[in-house]
Design a protein around this motif. Structure first.
Motif, PDB file in Angstrom:
ATOM      1  N   GLU A 192      13.103   1.574  15.834  1.00 47.09           N
ATOM      2  CA  GLU A 192      13.056   0.188  16.270  1.00 47.09           C
ATOM      3  C   GLU A 192      11.609  -0.277  16.169  1.00 47.09           C
ATOM      4  O   GLU A 192      10.742   0.226  16.884  1.00 47.09           O
ATOM      5  N   LEU A 193      11.371  -1.226  15.269  1.00 47.94           N
ATOM      6  CA  LEU A 193      10.025  -1.718  15.008  1.00 47.94           C
ATOM      7  C   LEU A 193      10.003  -3.239  15.067  1.00 47.94           C
ATOM      8  O   LEU A 193      11.024  -3.891  14.863  1.00 47.94           O
ATOM      9  N   THR A 194       8.828  -3.784  15.317  1.00 48.64           N
ATOM     10  CA  THR A 194       8.668  -5.232  15.332  1.00 48.64           C
ATOM     11  C   THR A 194       8.309  -5.715  13.929  1.00 48.64           C
ATOM     12  O   THR A 194       7.936  -4.924  13.057  1.00 48.64           O
ATOM     13  N   LYS A 195       8.382  -7.026  13.722  1.00 47.19           N
ATOM     14  CA  LYS A 195       7.984  -7.595  12.432  1.00 47.19           C
ATOM     15  C   LYS A 195       6.523  -7.266  12.136  1.00 47.19           C
ATOM     16  O   LYS A 195       6.166  -6.984  10.998  1.00 47.19           O
ATOM     17  N   LYS A 196       5.690  -7.294  13.156  1.00 52.10           N
ATOM     18  CA  LYS A 196       4.275  -6.995  12.956  1.00 52.10           C
ATOM     19  C   LYS A 196       4.074  -5.530  12.569  1.00 52.10           C
ATOM     20  O   LYS A 196       3.209  -5.214  11.759  1.00 52.10           O
ATOM     21  N   ASP A 197       4.871  -4.627  13.130  1.00 53.53           N
ATOM     22  CA  ASP A 197       4.817  -3.214  12.731  1.00 53.53           C
ATOM     23  C   ASP A 197       5.082  -3.094  11.231  1.00 53.53           C
ATOM     24  O   ASP A 197       4.356  -2.401  10.510  1.00 53.53           O
ATOM     25  N   ILE A 198       6.128  -3.778  10.770  1.00 47.20           N
ATOM     26  CA  ILE A 198       6.504  -3.726   9.358  1.00 47.20           C
ATOM     27  C   ILE A 198       5.380  -4.317   8.496  1.00 47.20           C
ATOM     28  O   ILE A 198       5.029  -3.755   7.456  1.00 47.20           O
ATOM     29  N   GLU A 199       4.800  -5.438   8.934  1.00 45.24           N
ATOM     30  CA  GLU A 199       3.700  -6.047   8.182  1.00 45.24           C
ATOM     31  C   GLU A 199       2.529  -5.078   8.055  1.00 45.24           C
ATOM     32  O   GLU A 199       1.937  -4.936   6.982  1.00 45.24           O
ATOM     33  N   LYS A 200       2.174  -4.421   9.159  1.00 43.50           N
ATOM     34  CA  LYS A 200       1.065  -3.461   9.128  1.00 43.50           C
ATOM     35  C   LYS A 200       1.381  -2.291   8.196  1.00 43.50           C
ATOM     36  O   LYS A 200       0.521  -1.820   7.461  1.00 43.50           O
ATOM     37  N   MET A 201       2.613  -1.824   8.239  1.00 44.03           N
ATOM     38  CA  MET A 201       3.007  -0.709   7.382  1.00 44.03           C
ATOM     39  C   MET A 201       2.961  -1.111   5.909  1.00 44.03           C
ATOM     40  O   MET A 201       2.498  -0.347   5.064  1.00 44.03           O
ATOM     41  N   SER A 255       2.241  11.824   0.697  1.00 42.73           N
ATOM     42  CA  SER A 255       3.120  12.084   1.828  1.00 42.73           C
ATOM     43  C   SER A 255       3.167  10.883   2.772  1.00 42.73           C
ATOM     44  O   SER A 255       4.242  10.476   3.234  1.00 42.73           O
ATOM     45  N   ARG A 256       2.021  10.288   3.046  1.00 43.51           N
ATOM     46  CA  ARG A 256       1.965   9.108   3.920  1.00 43.51           C
ATOM     47  C   ARG A 256       2.699   7.937   3.262  1.00 43.51           C
ATOM     48  O   ARG A 256       3.387   7.177   3.938  1.00 43.51           O
ATOM     49  N   ILE A 257       2.580   7.799   1.948  1.00 43.11           N
ATOM     50  CA  ILE A 257       3.298   6.735   1.232  1.00 43.11           C
ATOM     51  C   ILE A 257       4.797   6.919   1.410  1.00 43.11           C
ATOM     52  O   ILE A 257       5.515   5.968   1.738  1.00 43.11           O
ATOM     53  N   ARG A 258       5.296   8.130   1.220  1.00 43.93           N
ATOM     54  CA  ARG A 258       6.729   8.390   1.387  1.00 43.93           C
ATOM     55  C   ARG A 258       7.179   8.096   2.821  1.00 43.93           C
ATOM     56  O   ARG A 258       8.251   7.522   3.053  1.00 43.93           O
ATOM     57  N   TYR A 259       6.358   8.498   3.791  1.00 45.35           N
ATOM     58  CA  TYR A 259       6.663   8.252   5.204  1.00 45.35           C
ATOM     59  C   TYR A 259       6.776   6.751   5.474  1.00 45.35           C
ATOM     60  O   TYR A 259       7.745   6.288   6.084  1.00 45.35           O
ATOM     61  N   LEU A 260       5.787   5.980   5.023  1.00 46.00           N
ATOM     62  CA  LEU A 260       5.791   4.535   5.259  1.00 46.00           C
ATOM     63  C   LEU A 260       6.989   3.872   4.578  1.00 46.00           C
ATOM     64  O   LEU A 260       7.645   3.008   5.168  1.00 46.00           O
ATOM     65  N   GLN A 261       7.286   4.283   3.341  1.00 46.01           N
ATOM     66  CA  GLN A 261       8.428   3.715   2.633  1.00 46.01           C
ATOM     67  C   GLN A 261       9.733   3.996   3.376  1.00 46.01           C
ATOM     68  O   GLN A 261      10.576   3.106   3.521  1.00 46.01           O
ATOM     69  N   ALA A 262       9.895   5.208   3.873  1.00 44.23           N
ATOM     70  CA  ALA A 262      11.108   5.560   4.611  1.00 44.23           C
ATOM     71  C   ALA A 262      11.200   4.780   5.923  1.00 44.23           C
ATOM     72  O   ALA A 262      12.291   4.310   6.287  1.00 44.23           O
ATOM     73  N   GLU A 314      -0.675  -1.212   4.790  1.00 42.85           N
ATOM     74  CA  GLU A 314      -1.197   0.135   4.559  1.00 42.85           C
ATOM     75  C   GLU A 314      -0.603   0.726   3.285  1.00 42.85           C
ATOM     76  O   GLU A 314      -1.311   1.368   2.499  1.00 42.85           O
ATOM     77  N   LEU A 315       0.670   0.503   3.064  1.00 44.03           N
ATOM     78  CA  LEU A 315       1.342   1.014   1.872  1.00 44.03           C
ATOM     79  C   LEU A 315       0.700   0.431   0.610  1.00 44.03           C
ATOM     80  O   LEU A 315       0.399   1.163  -0.339  1.00 44.03           O
ATOM     81  N   ASP A 316       0.487  -0.878   0.606  1.00 47.01           N
ATOM     82  CA  ASP A 316      -0.163  -1.517  -0.551  1.00 47.01           C
ATOM     83  C   ASP A 316      -1.543  -0.915  -0.792  1.00 47.01           C
ATOM     84  O   ASP A 316      -1.902  -0.615  -1.932  1.00 47.01           O
ATOM     85  N   HIS A 317      -2.312  -0.736   0.261  1.00 52.68           N
ATOM     86  CA  HIS A 317      -3.652  -0.148   0.123  1.00 52.68           C
ATOM     87  C   HIS A 317      -3.567   1.263  -0.459  1.00 52.68           C
ATOM     88  O   HIS A 317      -4.314   1.614  -1.371  1.00 52.68           O
ATOM     89  N   ARG A 318      -2.661   2.056   0.063  1.00 55.67           N
ATOM     90  CA  ARG A 318      -2.545   3.447  -0.395  1.00 55.67           C
ATOM     91  C   ARG A 318      -2.070   3.539  -1.845  1.00 55.67           C
ATOM     92  O   ARG A 318      -2.522   4.405  -2.591  1.00 55.67           O
ATOM     93  N   ILE A 319      -1.155   2.653  -2.251  1.00 55.51           N
ATOM     94  CA  ILE A 319      -0.620   2.704  -3.615  1.00 55.51           C
ATOM     95  C   ILE A 319      -1.584   2.073  -4.616  1.00 55.51           C
ATOM     96  O   ILE A 319      -1.857   2.644  -5.669  1.00 55.51           O
ATOM     97  N   LEU A 320      -2.105   0.893  -4.290  1.00 55.10           N
ATOM     98  CA  LEU A 320      -2.894   0.132  -5.261  1.00 55.10           C
ATOM     99  C   LEU A 320      -4.366   0.523  -5.321  1.00 55.10           C
ATOM    100  O   LEU A 320      -4.988   0.400  -6.383  1.00 55.10           O
TER     101      LEU A 320
END
Length: 167
Positions: free
Chosen positions: A4-13, A59-66, A16-22
């Protein structure tokens, strides 16, 4: 299984995902290539460390995506005077004769050292939905619990103060 996450949690994730991938991933791949050129891979500490850093990032990318894929979006709908998500709550602990103040956050934003406690923690579960003056029991495990008395509740919004927890 979902979190259970908030919209802001998803935005932050997502940020971070964009930063880690790009940004981070291309740099780490380049670091591996450079370290590979240093010679014998069996004794090449730089190569092993570069691979380890790349693998941690992947590993962190996979975690965030999941987490993003399986999340259920929640909002705080607690009424005035009741402990809810992102509220700052001060409790009195009779056992220690002490007062402590915490903010109740989602699982991905906790940091007890900074006063952010997960809503899924024993403390979070005990105080959510309680009112000023109520006593509740925090069941740490089957052998230990302690009582707290709600002293104050400061209604708060998700002000972006709590960072994403690393794992």
């Amino acid at each position: 299984m979902h979190d259970e996450l908030t919209k802001k949690d998803i935005e932050k994730m997502k940020a971070e995902l964009d930063h880690r991938i790009l940004e981070l991933r291309p740099q780490l791949i380049e670091d591996v290539k450079v370290a590979r050129g240093y010679g014998d891979l069996s004794e090449n500490f730089e190569y092993k460390e570069a691979k380890r850093a790349k693998n941690r990032n992947d590993s962190r990318i996979r975690y965030l995506q999941a987490m993003i894929k399986t999340a259920v979006i929640i909002e705080d709908r607690s009424e005035e005077g009741v402990v809810g998500l992102y509220d700052r709550v001060t409790v009195y602990i009779p056992e220690d004769d002490a007062e402590e103040t915490y903010r109740i956050v989602t699982d991905v934003r906790y940091d007890v050292s900074k006063g952010f406690v997960s809503k899924e923690s024993p403390f979070g579960k005990a105080v959510l939905g309680k009112r000023v003056g109520e006593r509740c029991t925090v069941a740490v495990n089957e052998n230990y619990s302690y009582d707290v008395v709600i002293r104050t509740i400061e209604k708060m919004e998700d002000d972006d103060e709590a960072p994403l927890a690393s794992y």
